[in-house]
Enzyme design. Structure first.
Site, PDB file in Angstrom:
ATOM      1  CG  ASN A  37      -0.238  -0.087   2.501  1.00  0.00           C
ATOM      2  OD1 ASN A  37       0.684   0.671   2.741  1.00  0.00           O
ATOM      3  ND2 ASN A  37      -0.628  -1.031   3.352  1.00  0.00           N
ATOM      4  CG  ASP A  62      -6.386  -4.475   5.686  1.00  0.00           C
ATOM      5  OD1 ASP A  62      -5.815  -4.458   6.796  1.00  0.00           O
ATOM      6  OD2 ASP A  62      -6.944  -3.477   5.197  1.00  0.00           O
ATOM      7  CE  LYS A  76       8.313 -12.251 -14.470  1.00  0.00           C
ATOM      8  NZ  LYS A  76       9.057 -11.690 -15.574  1.00  0.00           N
ATOM      9  CG  PHE A 133      -2.106   5.654  13.219  1.00  0.00           C
ATOM     10  CD1 PHE A 133      -1.375   5.185  14.290  1.00  0.00           C
ATOM     11  CD2 PHE A 133      -1.893   6.950  12.778  1.00  0.00           C
ATOM     12  CE1 PHE A 133      -0.430   5.988  14.916  1.00  0.00           C
ATOM     13  CE2 PHE A 133      -0.957   7.763  13.391  1.00  0.00           C
ATOM     14  CZ  PHE A 133      -0.227   7.283  14.461  1.00  0.00           C
ATOM     15  CE  LYS A 162      -8.408   0.241  12.397  1.00  0.00           C
ATOM     16  NZ  LYS A 162      -7.757   0.984  11.330  1.00  0.00           N
ATOM     17  CE  LYS A 191      -9.140  -3.572  14.009  1.00  0.00           C
ATOM     18  NZ  LYS A 191      -8.116  -3.400  13.001  1.00  0.00           N
TER      19      LYS A 191
END
Ligand SMILES: Cc1cc2nc3c(=O)[nH]c(=O)nc-3n(C[C@H](O)[C@H](O)[C@H](O)COP(=O)(O)O)c2cc1C
Length: 390
Positions: A207, A276, A286, A320, A334, A338
């Protein structure tokens, strides 16, 4: 941390005095307020006018210039929060060590009851001369702080010890000096950057996380006296002098490293953006193009922060949330699901927030409070977050 600090800067006759123009500019940018004293020899290298311009301040050179309102060599140290002498020549160091006060700078030093920091700069033989070694030792015994000179190519065309520390490093030194060590004794794990999950031997999923937030938190935490372990995904090189950094790639590597330090820590700050999902069966070769589409089966990765929050004892857990929709609602959900202590929520769609920029616009969400912060540098946000640990 340097904002509003009064720095009395003494400049002696060393070739490195030209670098002090850059130092003045950097200190000004940090919001420090300067007053400068130059020795007669220093004025041979760079004119006082240059320092007046770059330091945006008055430059004092003449001990006997005084006025009926002020005896400058007494009043300047009173005004100062710290007295920095850079470059500090062998001659001035010797005179300081022996209580000689035959110029403005030296008289101010003797009259100074604030901390004095010197950044020596000289030829290697001058530095290694027994007299200089003894003089520096004496100054250390007197409580003077020394920013050690660096090895490198010197102006006299020799390579060795004696180069004045770079202006950027002197600014960091001062920044560190003025930072209150309120996190002394705290052990903090900070994760930063993205993780990567392999698709095959050469391709992977990741990401946009730059790691800047986590690295800023790590730097500030260290400055405030904490013992830091930085667990970093792959990011562009960033400076983190004196911090223990462990590099990881995948989610499971990040989790394993945190596991090693968690029980003995006081806080976990998960500023990393772990991926995630992972590919169910990554290929160790490959994957060749076939002309057809390629279907990957993605499975959810372990939720690292949830896992550690479920086994916390004394640890404060800060997460975060980077969202594009329903920021605060998502952050609250969240936080609850959590079992976190705080969530730093930022809206990725806002200009100046999120990945790969130096600022952030965040809200700090706890069980019963949402504190909305203005746009601020990530370094400042790092300090807001760290203050939750006090
Ligand atoms: C070109 C040149 C470069 C010098 N560079 C240094 C230096 O880097 N460090 C040092 O201690 N002395 C250096 N000196 C010698 C000092 O300028 C000299 O010892 C002087 O008396 C220092 O005076 P001050 O301590 O009052 O500033 C240099 C002299 C010259 C001519």
């Amino acid at each position: 941390m340097l904002k509003g600090k009064n720095i009395l800067l003494g400049i002696t006759g060393g070739i490195a005095s030209y670098k002090v123009l850059d130092l003045c500019s950097r200190l000004n940018k940090e919001g420090a307020i300067l007053k400068i004293i130059m020795t007669t020899s220093a004025c041979e290298f760079v004119r006082p006018l240059s320092f007046e311009t770059m330091g945006k301040c008055r430059v004092f050179t003449d001990l006997f210039e005084g006025s009926h309102e002020s005896v400058h060599h007494i009043d300047l140290p009173k005004w100062a929060d710290v007295f920095l002498i850079a470059p500090a020549s062998a001659n001035t160091i010797g005179k300081m060590a022996n209580g000689i006060a035959d110029n403005f700078l030296l008289s101010s030093y003797l009259a100074c009851d604030k901390d004095v920091i010197i950044a020596p700069s000289m030829n290697t033989n001058m530095l290694n001369n027994q007299a200089t070694v003894k003089n520096i030792k004496t100054l250390l015994e007197y409580g003077v702080k020394v920013i050690e000179p660096e090895p490198g190519l010197l102006a006299c065309n020799t390579v060795g010890d004696g180069r004045m520390e770079e202006p950027e490093k002197i600014v960091s030194y001062l920044d560190d000096y003025f930072t209150e060590k309120d996190l002394m004794g705290k052990k903090i794990i900070i994760s930063a950057g993205p993780t990567v999950e392999p698709i095959d031997y050469v391709r992977y999923i990741t990401n946009k996380s730059s790691g800047k937030m986590g690295y800023n938190i790590a730097r500030e935490a260290k400055k405030r006296g904490a013992e830091v372990v930085l667990v970093s995904g792959p990011v562009k090189p960033m400076e983190i002098d004196g911090i223990k950094r462990i590099e990881v790639r995948t989610n499971s590597e990040m989790k394993d490293v945190i596991e090693r330090y968690f029980d003995n820590s006081d806080a976990l700050i998960m500023s990393a953006a772990p991926v995630d999902y992972k590919v169910e069966n990554p290929s160790d070769r490959k994957i060749k193009k076939t002309g057809n589409s390629l279907k990957l089966n993605l499975i959810e990765n372990d939720d690292i922060i949830k896992y550690f929050a479920s086994k916390k004892t004394k640890q404060l857990i800060i997460g975060f949330a980077a969202e594009t929709d329903d920021l605060i609602e998502n952050a609250k959900t969240k936080l609850k699901n959590k079992n976190l202590d705080y969530i730093v929520a930022n809206d990725l769609t806002k200009w100046g927030a999120g990945f790969d920029v130096d600022t952030n616009i965040a809200s700090i969400v706890s069980k019963d409070k949402v504190r909305k912060l203005e746009i601020m540098p990530k370094e400042e946000l790092a300090n807001e977050i760290l203050s939750l640990l006090r």
